[in-house]
Design a protein around this motif. Structure first.
Motif, short mmCIF file in Angstrom:
data_model
loop_
_atom_site.label_atom_id
_atom_site.label_comp_id
_atom_site.label_asym_id
_atom_site.label_seq_id
_atom_site.Cartn_x
_atom_site.Cartn_y
_atom_site.Cartn_z
N LYS A 147 23.23 -1.25 -2.99
CA LYS A 147 23.82 -0.19 -3.82
C LYS A 147 23.25 -0.12 -5.41
O LYS A 147 23.61 0.43 -6.06
N ILE A 148 22.22 -0.89 -5.42
CA ILE A 148 21.50 -1.14 -6.67
C ILE A 148 20.94 0.37 -6.96
O ILE A 148 19.96 0.80 -6.10
N ARG A 149 20.84 0.85 -8.23
CA ARG A 149 20.36 2.20 -8.50
C ARG A 149 19.31 1.96 -9.40
O ARG A 149 19.26 1.06 -10.23
N TRP A 150 18.57 3.04 -9.66
CA TRP A 150 17.52 2.90 -10.92
C TRP A 150 18.20 2.68 -12.19
O TRP A 150 17.63 1.96 -13.09
N GLN A 151 19.33 3.24 -12.59
CA GLN A 151 19.96 2.77 -13.92
C GLN A 151 20.36 1.32 -13.99
O GLN A 151 20.80 1.00 -15.07
N ASP A 184 0.81 -1.27 -0.09
CA ASP A 184 -0.13 -0.13 0.03
C ASP A 184 0.97 1.34 0.11
O ASP A 184 0.58 2.22 -0.49
N THR A 185 1.93 1.25 0.89
CA THR A 185 2.78 2.57 0.76
C THR A 185 4.05 2.31 -0.02
O THR A 185 4.28 0.95 -0.45
N GLU A 186 4.87 3.33 -0.06
CA GLU A 186 6.23 3.18 -0.73
C GLU A 186 7.16 2.33 0.13
O GLU A 186 7.66 1.56 -0.40
N LEU A 187 7.05 2.52 1.27
CA LEU A 187 7.85 1.66 2.15
C LEU A 187 7.48 0.16 2.25
O LEU A 187 8.56 -0.82 1.96
N ASP A 188 6.15 -0.02 2.11
CA ASP A 188 5.72 -1.57 1.92
C ASP A 188 6.23 -2.04 0.53
O ASP A 188 6.76 -3.14 0.70
N LEU A 189 6.12 -1.31 -0.57
CA LEU A 189 6.45 -1.84 -1.78
C LEU A 189 8.03 -2.04 -1.84
O LEU A 189 8.45 -2.95 -2.42
N ARG A 190 8.58 -1.00 -1.19
CA ARG A 190 10.14 -0.93 -1.19
C ARG A 190 10.54 -2.41 -0.51
O ARG A 190 11.66 -3.07 -1.10
N ASN A 191 9.98 -2.77 0.57
CA ASN A 191 10.43 -4.19 1.08
C ASN A 191 10.21 -5.30 0.32
O ASN A 191 10.88 -6.11 0.30
N TYR A 211 10.58 -6.72 -12.26
CA TYR A 211 10.87 -5.54 -13.03
C TYR A 211 9.68 -4.50 -12.96
O TYR A 211 10.02 -3.14 -12.61
N GLY A 212 8.61 -5.22 -13.21
CA GLY A 212 7.46 -4.07 -13.31
C GLY A 212 7.32 -3.64 -11.70
O GLY A 212 6.86 -2.27 -11.72
N GLU A 224 7.18 0.27 -10.65
CA GLU A 224 6.19 1.32 -9.83
C GLU A 224 6.70 1.80 -8.61
O GLU A 224 6.26 2.84 -8.20
N LEU A 225 7.68 0.96 -7.80
CA LEU A 225 8.19 1.64 -6.88
C LEU A 225 8.85 3.20 -7.33
O LEU A 225 8.85 4.21 -6.72
N LYS A 226 9.52 3.24 -8.41
CA LYS A 226 10.30 4.20 -8.93
C LYS A 226 9.25 5.58 -9.14
O LYS A 226 9.43 6.49 -8.89
N SER A 227 8.05 4.97 -9.80
CA SER A 227 7.01 6.02 -9.97
C SER A 227 6.34 6.64 -8.57
O SER A 227 6.05 7.74 -8.49
#
Length: 232
Positions: free
Chosen positions: A115-119, A89-96, A148-149, A153-156
């Motif tokens: 150390k993984i970046r969006w690029q 539901d939240t950005e933190l939830d999705l990050r986990n 990947y999807g 979504e987390l990035k958005s």
């Protein structure tokens, strides 16, 4: 029995035997006794090298074999199933969720994941998604389109210009920098019961990934490459 103390140049092998018996009488675990005896062995060798003892008793001091813990492993398919059931539901939830999926699909170390970046996320076409694992043993690993999807979504949802995919948070919100390895350790510990496996630690994801790859028929060389290990 005998005197409670002895001069260094009077210590004999039987004194070391008594010390070993004393450690066993304390009920210490095998690996704990081994650490103490290894320390004593080095000390005795040091004293002999400084001519404080007539012989190097450290060379003859036996130590117990190190007992290796059998690592906790969870079938990758089962672990993936429970991760999919976590809230996003939240950005933190999705990050986990994305972080756990990344650890499970790539088998990378937590020091690498942080150390993984969006690029580092790529997908040229459906079924051809990958993530670049940074660090000393940098490599590109194929991942599922689903992961990947979720990463996109987390990035958005991300607010701000933090370049790291897995940024750290505290009770006040985003730290604006990458989550630390220690932060991932704490995160896994806090989610262990939610995942249904109270004993899991970060390396459980790595072990489960390897087990899953073996079951898929991957060669040892390919698995080593995915883990960033040098063959031979």
């Amino acid at each position: 029995n005998g005197p409670k103390t002895k001069a260094l140049d009077q210590i004999e092998e039987r004194d070391l035997d008594r010390y070993q018996a004393h450690l066993r009488s304390l009920g210490l675990k095998t690996n704990t006794r081994r650490r103490k005896l290894m320390t004593l062995r080095k000390f005795l060798s040091y004293l002999a090298g400084r001519k404080k003892m007539p012989t190097d008793l450290g060379k003859t001091l036996p130590t117990p074999y190190k007992l290796e813990r059998i690592p906790v492993t969870v079938p990758a398919t089962e672990l993936l199933k429970v991760i999919r059931g976590l809230p996003t539901d939240t950005e933190l939830d999705l990050r986990n969720v994305v972080l756990f999926r990344t650890l499970l699909e790539t088998g990378c170390l937590i020091s690498e994941a942080s150390k993984i970046r969006w690029q580092d996320w790529h997908r040229g076409s459906p079924g051809n998604a990958s993530v670049e694992i940074p660090g000393k043993n940098a490599r590109k690993i194929l991942i599922s389109d689903e992961l990947y999807g979720s990463a996109q979504e987390l990035k958005s949802r991300r607010k701000g210009e933090c370049p790291w995919s897995f940024q750290g948070f505290n009770k006040f919100g985003s730290l604006g920098q990458a989550i630390s390895s220690r932060g991932i350790e704490i995160l896994v510990k806090s989610y262990a019961k939610k995942l249904g496996y109270p004993e899991i630690v970060p390396r459980t994801f790595r072990h489960s990934a390897v087990l899953g790859w073996f079951q898929q028929g991957m060669s040892e060389e390919e698995i080593q490459a995915r883990l960033g290990l040098r063959s031979g």
